[in-house]
Design a protein around this motif. Structure first.
Motif, PDB file in Angstrom:
ATOM      1  N   CYS A   1     -35.569 -41.470  29.741  1.00 20.55           N
ATOM      2  CA  CYS A   1     -36.476 -42.652  29.184  1.00 20.55           C
ATOM      3  C   CYS A   1     -37.147 -42.070  27.881  1.00 20.55           C
ATOM      4  O   CYS A   1     -37.327 -40.944  27.839  1.00 20.55           O
ATOM      5  CB  CYS A   1     -37.647 -42.929  30.193  1.00 20.55           C
ATOM      6  SG  CYS A   1     -38.787 -44.044  29.381  1.00 20.55           S
ATOM      7  N   GLN A   2     -36.854 -42.975  26.988  1.00 19.70           N
ATOM      8  CA  GLN A   2     -37.488 -42.485  25.557  1.00 19.70           C
ATOM      9  C   GLN A   2     -38.731 -43.343  25.026  1.00 19.70           C
ATOM     10  O   GLN A   2     -39.244 -42.963  24.255  1.00 19.70           O
ATOM     11  CB  GLN A   2     -36.461 -43.198  24.568  1.00 19.70           C
ATOM     12  CG  GLN A   2     -34.998 -42.530  24.681  1.00 19.70           C
ATOM     13  CD  GLN A   2     -34.889 -40.978  24.544  1.00 19.70           C
ATOM     14  OE1 GLN A   2     -35.370 -40.529  23.520  1.00 19.70           O
ATOM     15  NE2 GLN A   2     -34.502 -40.398  25.591  1.00 19.70           N
ATOM     16  N   GLU A   3     -39.341 -43.775  26.461  1.00 26.31           N
ATOM     17  CA  GLU A   3     -40.593 -44.618  26.382  1.00 26.31           C
ATOM     18  C   GLU A   3     -40.745 -45.451  25.159  1.00 26.31           C
ATOM     19  O   GLU A   3     -41.801 -45.496  24.493  1.00 26.31           O
ATOM     20  CB  GLU A   3     -41.763 -43.464  26.212  1.00 26.31           C
ATOM     21  CG  GLU A   3     -41.653 -42.682  27.522  1.00 26.31           C
ATOM     22  CD  GLU A   3     -42.237 -41.252  27.316  1.00 26.31           C
ATOM     23  OE1 GLU A   3     -43.347 -40.913  26.423  1.00 26.31           O
ATOM     24  OE2 GLU A   3     -42.007 -40.524  28.169  1.00 26.31           O
ATOM     25  N   CYS A   4     -39.566 -46.320  24.780  1.00 23.48           N
ATOM     26  CA  CYS A   4     -39.665 -47.318  23.800  1.00 23.48           C
ATOM     27  C   CYS A   4     -40.522 -48.496  24.181  1.00 23.48           C
ATOM     28  O   CYS A   4     -40.667 -49.217  23.221  1.00 23.48           O
ATOM     29  CB  CYS A   4     -38.215 -47.425  23.460  1.00 23.48           C
ATOM     30  SG  CYS A   4     -37.309 -48.474  24.792  1.00 23.48           S
TER      31      CYS A   4
ATOM     32  N   MET B   1     -46.985 -49.541  29.910  1.00 25.79           N
ATOM     33  CA  MET B   1     -46.914 -48.172  29.191  1.00 25.79           C
ATOM     34  C   MET B   1     -48.332 -47.770  29.407  1.00 25.79           C
ATOM     35  O   MET B   1     -49.002 -48.270  28.716  1.00 25.79           O
ATOM     36  CB  MET B   1     -46.165 -48.117  27.822  1.00 25.79           C
ATOM     37  CG  MET B   1     -44.984 -48.922  27.939  1.00 25.79           C
ATOM     38  SD  MET B   1     -43.650 -48.280  28.861  1.00 25.79           S
ATOM     39  CE  MET B   1     -43.194 -46.558  27.907  1.00 25.79           C
TER      40      MET B   1
ATOM     41  N   CYS C   1     -32.106 -51.629  28.993  1.00 25.22           N
ATOM     42  CA  CYS C   1     -32.429 -50.185  28.705  1.00 25.22           C
ATOM     43  C   CYS C   1     -31.325 -49.504  28.008  1.00 25.22           C
ATOM     44  O   CYS C   1     -30.307 -49.252  28.905  1.00 25.22           O
ATOM     45  CB  CYS C   1     -33.124 -49.493  29.957  1.00 25.22           C
ATOM     46  SG  CYS C   1     -33.283 -47.784  29.372  1.00 25.22           S
TER      47      CYS C   1
ATOM     48  N   ALA D   1     -32.160 -45.576  31.512  1.00 26.40           N
ATOM     49  CA  ALA D   1     -33.302 -44.858  32.023  1.00 26.40           C
ATOM     50  C   ALA D   1     -33.727 -45.599  33.452  1.00 26.40           C
ATOM     51  O   ALA D   1     -34.580 -45.162  34.077  1.00 26.40           O
ATOM     52  CB  ALA D   1     -34.268 -44.570  31.348  1.00 26.40           C
TER      53      ALA D   1
HETATM   54  S1  SF4 Z   1     -36.466 -49.352  28.127  1.00 23.80           S
HETATM   55 FE1  SF4 Z   1     -35.551 -47.566  28.947  1.00 23.80          FE
HETATM   56  S2  SF4 Z   1     -36.162 -45.936  27.192  1.00 23.80           S
HETATM   57 FE2  SF4 Z   1     -37.489 -47.842  26.838  1.00 23.80          FE
HETATM   58  S3  SF4 Z   1     -39.425 -47.399  28.258  1.00 23.80           S
HETATM   59 FE3  SF4 Z   1     -38.120 -48.602  29.381  1.00 23.80          FE
HETATM   60  S4  SF4 Z   1     -37.009 -47.196  30.811  1.00 23.80           S
HETATM   61 FE4  SF4 Z   1     -37.709 -46.195  28.960  1.00 23.80          FE
END
Ligand code: SF4
Ligand code: SF4
Length: 308
Positions: free
Chosen positions: A57-60, A74, A98, A102
């Protein structure tokens, strides 16, 4: 009591560990037990669920923005992802969008015919090695009609059938699968009811009753002992298990397989937002495992030690 939803979470090919020969393992979702050492925590709920691969996960935040149920947020200064699993309807929108892969869905509804088709692809390997299909989980008896339908189809088509089971079910549900099982891989975690209830959340009596039923049937029975440090590895339980095996062997030949504790499933607890409570548990040494096997072998019982 759970009811059948025809949900599996994996089909694994070319297994050599769960029954004789080369086998295809079909993992059914759902389990009434709550063993904290479970290596497949994603199997415990009968419902499909989202897995979050936190290392990818890049926490985008894209998944949170696109979720039609507003189930993803988030949170915190570091924007860690949180899934409200009560709101999530497992629509898959987040998974598809995604780009870092992730997110994934554990579990899918499947038909008996599709499962058979997949299992049947490796028939040549079964014929050469004496293999077949193994139903595992989760606990397959959490979906007894679905399990019975898969076993019936495979057996009718001449494929050897094996089940890896806790044995925890009503007599009626156990009877549904019994005629279609060539081999039972039957868990025996503890012969002390209080210990069994404490660690698994369910009583021992239905398991022993169904074991009697399996022993009275033409099916082969193999006992499996998941050996968990501090839970069931003390002498009193091992001697009680040995004595139970001696009793069973008077009815028909039964071997024991020792499954050493490992923590390979720990990452999946994090992915499915479950707590792994055995973090500090130490694995048995090879010498300790050999000593456990010796208890059975000294009594003339065949003992197979699985890889840890
Ligand atoms: S889209 Fe994928 S990379 Fe981005 S926050 Fe969600 S799980 Fe993480
Ligand atoms: S599967 Fe659908 S409902 Fe569940 S978190 Fe992802 S987008 Fe939201």
């Amino acid at each position: 009591m759970m009811s059948d939803k025809n949900v599996i979470f994996d089909i694994q090919k070319f297994s050599m560990d769960d029954g004789p020969g080369i086998r295809t393992i079909v993992f059914l979702k759902g389990c009434p037990l709550k063993c904290p050492w479970c290596a497949n925590p994603e199997s415990q709920s009968i419902e499909p669920e989202i897995g979050h691969h936190y290392t990818l996960c890049q926490e985008c935040g894209k998944c949170a923005a696109l979720c039609p149920q507003h189930a993803i947020t988030m949170i915190g200064g570091d924007k860690k992802l949180h899934i409200d699993r009560d709101k999530c309807v497992v629509c898959g929108t987040c998974v598809k969008n995604c780009i870092y892969r992730a997110l994934s869905i554990y579990g899918r509804v499947e038909t008996v015919d599709n499962i058979y088709e997949e299992v049947n692809k490796d028939r040549d390997y079964y014929d050469v090695t004496g293999g077949g299909v193994t139903l595992s989980g989760g606990e397959l008896l959490a979906q007894p009609d679905f399990a019975a339908a898969i076993l019936t189809k495979c057996k009718d088509e001449g494929i050897n059938t094996c089940v890896e089971t806790t044995g925890y079910a009503t007599p009626e549900n156990f009877a549904k699968i019994l005629p279609y099982v060539d081999i039972f891989l039957y868990d025996m975690k503890s012969l002390d009811d209080a210990v069994h209830q404490k660690w698994t959340g369910v009583p021992l009596e239905p398991i022993l009753r169904n074991l009697d039923t399996a022993m009275a049937s033409p099916s082969e029975v193999v006992i499996r002992l998941p050996l968990i440090p501090g839970v069931n590895d003390y002498e009193e339980n091992l001697f009680a298990t040995r004595d139970k095996l001696l009793e069973l062997n008077k009815i028909k030949p039964v071997r024991i397989e020792i499954l050493p504790y490992h923590n390979y499933g720990e990452g999946k607890y994090v992915m499915t937002h479950r707590d792994y409570t055995l973090k500090d548990m130490k694995r048995h040494t090879p010498e300790q495992l050999a000593a456990v096997c010796k208890i059975f072998e000294d009594a003339g019982i065949e003992c197979v030690l699985h890889k840890s």
